[in-house]
Design a protein around this motif. Structure first.
Motif, PDB file in Angstrom:
ATOM      1  N   HIS A   1       0.841  -1.208   0.000  1.00 19.00           N
ATOM      2  CA  HIS A   1       0.000   0.000   0.000  1.00 19.00           C
ATOM      3  C   HIS A   1       0.872   1.252   0.000  1.00 19.00           C
ATOM      4  O   HIS A   1       2.004   1.216   0.479  1.00 19.00           O
ATOM      5  CB  HIS A   1      -0.867   0.075   1.268  1.00 19.00           C
ATOM      6  CG  HIS A   1      -1.369  -1.236   1.758  1.00 19.00           C
ATOM      7  ND1 HIS A   1      -0.830  -1.880   2.840  1.00 19.00           N
ATOM      8  CD2 HIS A   1      -2.358  -2.032   1.283  1.00 19.00           C
ATOM      9  CE1 HIS A   1      -1.462  -3.035   3.036  1.00 19.00           C
ATOM     10  NE2 HIS A   1      -2.387  -3.157   2.097  1.00 19.00           N
TER      11      HIS A   1
ATOM     12  N   HIS B   1       1.646   4.398   1.939  1.00 16.49           N
ATOM     13  CA  HIS B   1       1.486   4.892   3.307  1.00 16.49           C
ATOM     14  C   HIS B   1       1.849   6.374   3.357  1.00 16.49           C
ATOM     15  O   HIS B   1       2.598   6.867   2.509  1.00 16.49           O
ATOM     16  CB  HIS B   1       2.381   4.102   4.265  1.00 16.49           C
ATOM     17  CG  HIS B   1       1.862   2.724   4.601  1.00 16.49           C
ATOM     18  ND1 HIS B   1       1.569   2.336   5.879  1.00 16.49           N
ATOM     19  CD2 HIS B   1       1.569   1.666   3.807  1.00 16.49           C
ATOM     20  CE1 HIS B   1       1.124   1.074   5.874  1.00 16.49           C
ATOM     21  NE2 HIS B   1       1.122   0.636   4.629  1.00 16.49           N
TER      22      HIS B   1
ATOM     23  N   HIS C   1      -1.989   3.898   6.227  1.00 13.21           N
ATOM     24  CA  HIS C   1      -2.213   3.970   4.790  1.00 13.21           C
ATOM     25  C   HIS C   1      -2.586   5.394   4.391  1.00 13.21           C
ATOM     26  O   HIS C   1      -3.284   6.080   5.128  1.00 13.21           O
ATOM     27  CB  HIS C   1      -3.399   3.080   4.365  1.00 13.21           C
ATOM     28  CG  HIS C   1      -3.157   1.622   4.562  1.00 13.21           C
ATOM     29  ND1 HIS C   1      -4.130   0.685   4.302  1.00 13.21           N
ATOM     30  CD2 HIS C   1      -2.054   0.953   4.971  1.00 13.21           C
ATOM     31  CE1 HIS C   1      -3.629  -0.524   4.547  1.00 13.21           C
ATOM     32  NE2 HIS C   1      -2.383  -0.382   4.962  1.00 13.21           N
TER      33      HIS C   1
ATOM     34  N   VAL D   1       4.671   0.366   1.314  1.00 13.54           N
ATOM     35  CA  VAL D   1       5.032  -0.648   2.308  1.00 13.54           C
ATOM     36  C   VAL D   1       4.536  -2.010   1.832  1.00 13.54           C
ATOM     37  O   VAL D   1       3.395  -2.147   1.401  1.00 13.54           O
ATOM     38  CB  VAL D   1       4.435  -0.309   3.686  1.00 13.54           C
ATOM     39  CG1 VAL D   1       4.705  -1.447   4.677  1.00 13.54           C
ATOM     40  CG2 VAL D   1       4.999   1.006   4.205  1.00 13.54           C
TER      41      VAL D   1
ATOM     42  N   HIS E   1       3.812  -5.864   2.957  1.00 11.69           N
ATOM     43  CA  HIS E   1       3.476  -6.601   4.182  1.00 11.69           C
ATOM     44  C   HIS E   1       3.596  -8.110   3.978  1.00 11.69           C
ATOM     45  O   HIS E   1       3.648  -8.613   2.857  1.00 11.69           O
ATOM     46  CB  HIS E   1       2.029  -6.290   4.591  1.00 11.69           C
ATOM     47  CG  HIS E   1       1.758  -4.862   4.930  1.00 11.69           C
ATOM     48  ND1 HIS E   1       1.535  -4.429   6.216  1.00 11.69           N
ATOM     49  CD2 HIS E   1       1.648  -3.767   4.135  1.00 11.69           C
ATOM     50  CE1 HIS E   1       1.290  -3.118   6.209  1.00 11.69           C
ATOM     51  NE2 HIS E   1       1.359  -2.687   4.951  1.00 11.69           N
TER      52      HIS E   1
END
Ligand SMILES: [Cu+2]
Length: 182
Positions: free
Chosen positions: A92, A94, A109, A159, A161
């Protein structure tokens, strides 16, 4: 387009042009100078340097083209551990910066409702830039999304994850990031 964005554009013109080509409605505009192009590329910064992970040493290219109130973003990742083939990672945009070893620095986000002061914000793939990708046998990944907003400038980050993004926007621990500033 800002001066800094223009300078970045010249170094990645091919990517930017291909991004524009993917946006026929935007490219057909008679006023292309109004398009904002944001690019970033390089080795990912490790957010958990104490442990080995599938993204160690991986690289990414991010391109975002915005105009007329919408943005198309693309993420290309390469150099992922091939043992991770078939695995999907959440990714996403951020709000905060990408700082090695400090996942929290990236903040939440980027959310267009939050940016507009709307409480509570809607959290989905239209208010945020979600770029989950699935690793190929060659250790690459690709994602693209189009959203109905233009993110405000800042020192931000993409980022990546550990898990795919769930419907609430959660995707587990933060593994790596790419700095994106404009
Ligand atoms: Cu995220």
């Amino acid at each position: 387009m800002t001066a800094s964005a223009g300078k970045i554009l010249t170094t990645t013109a091919v990517l930017a042009v291909s991004a524009l080509a993917a946006l026929p409605a935007m490219a057909q505009s008679t006023d292309d100078s109004a398009a904002q192009v944001v690019t970033a590329q390089g080795e990912l910064r490790d957010l958990v340097p104490a442990t080995e992970g599938p993204l160690d040493g991986a690289r990414a290219v991010f391109v975002m083209v915005s105009r007329d109130g919408q943005s198309m973003a693309r993420l290309q990742v390469s150099g992922v551990d091939r043992d991770a083939a078939g695995r999907t990672f959440g990714a996403h945009l951020h709000v905060g910066p990408c700082v090695e070893g400090n996942g929290a620095a990236a903040g939440p986000h980027y959310n267009s409702d939050t940016a507009a002061g709307q409480v509570p914000p809607r959290v989905d793939a239209t208010t945020e830039i979600w770029l989950d990708f699935t690793v190929t046998p060659g250790g690459t990944g690709y994602a693209s999304t189009t959203v109905p907003f233009i993110p405000l400038p800042g020192d931000r980050s993409v980022v990546i994850h550990q898990e795919p993004t769930d419907p609430n926007g959660a995707a587990g621990p933060r593994l790596a990031c790419l700095p994106v500033s404009w």
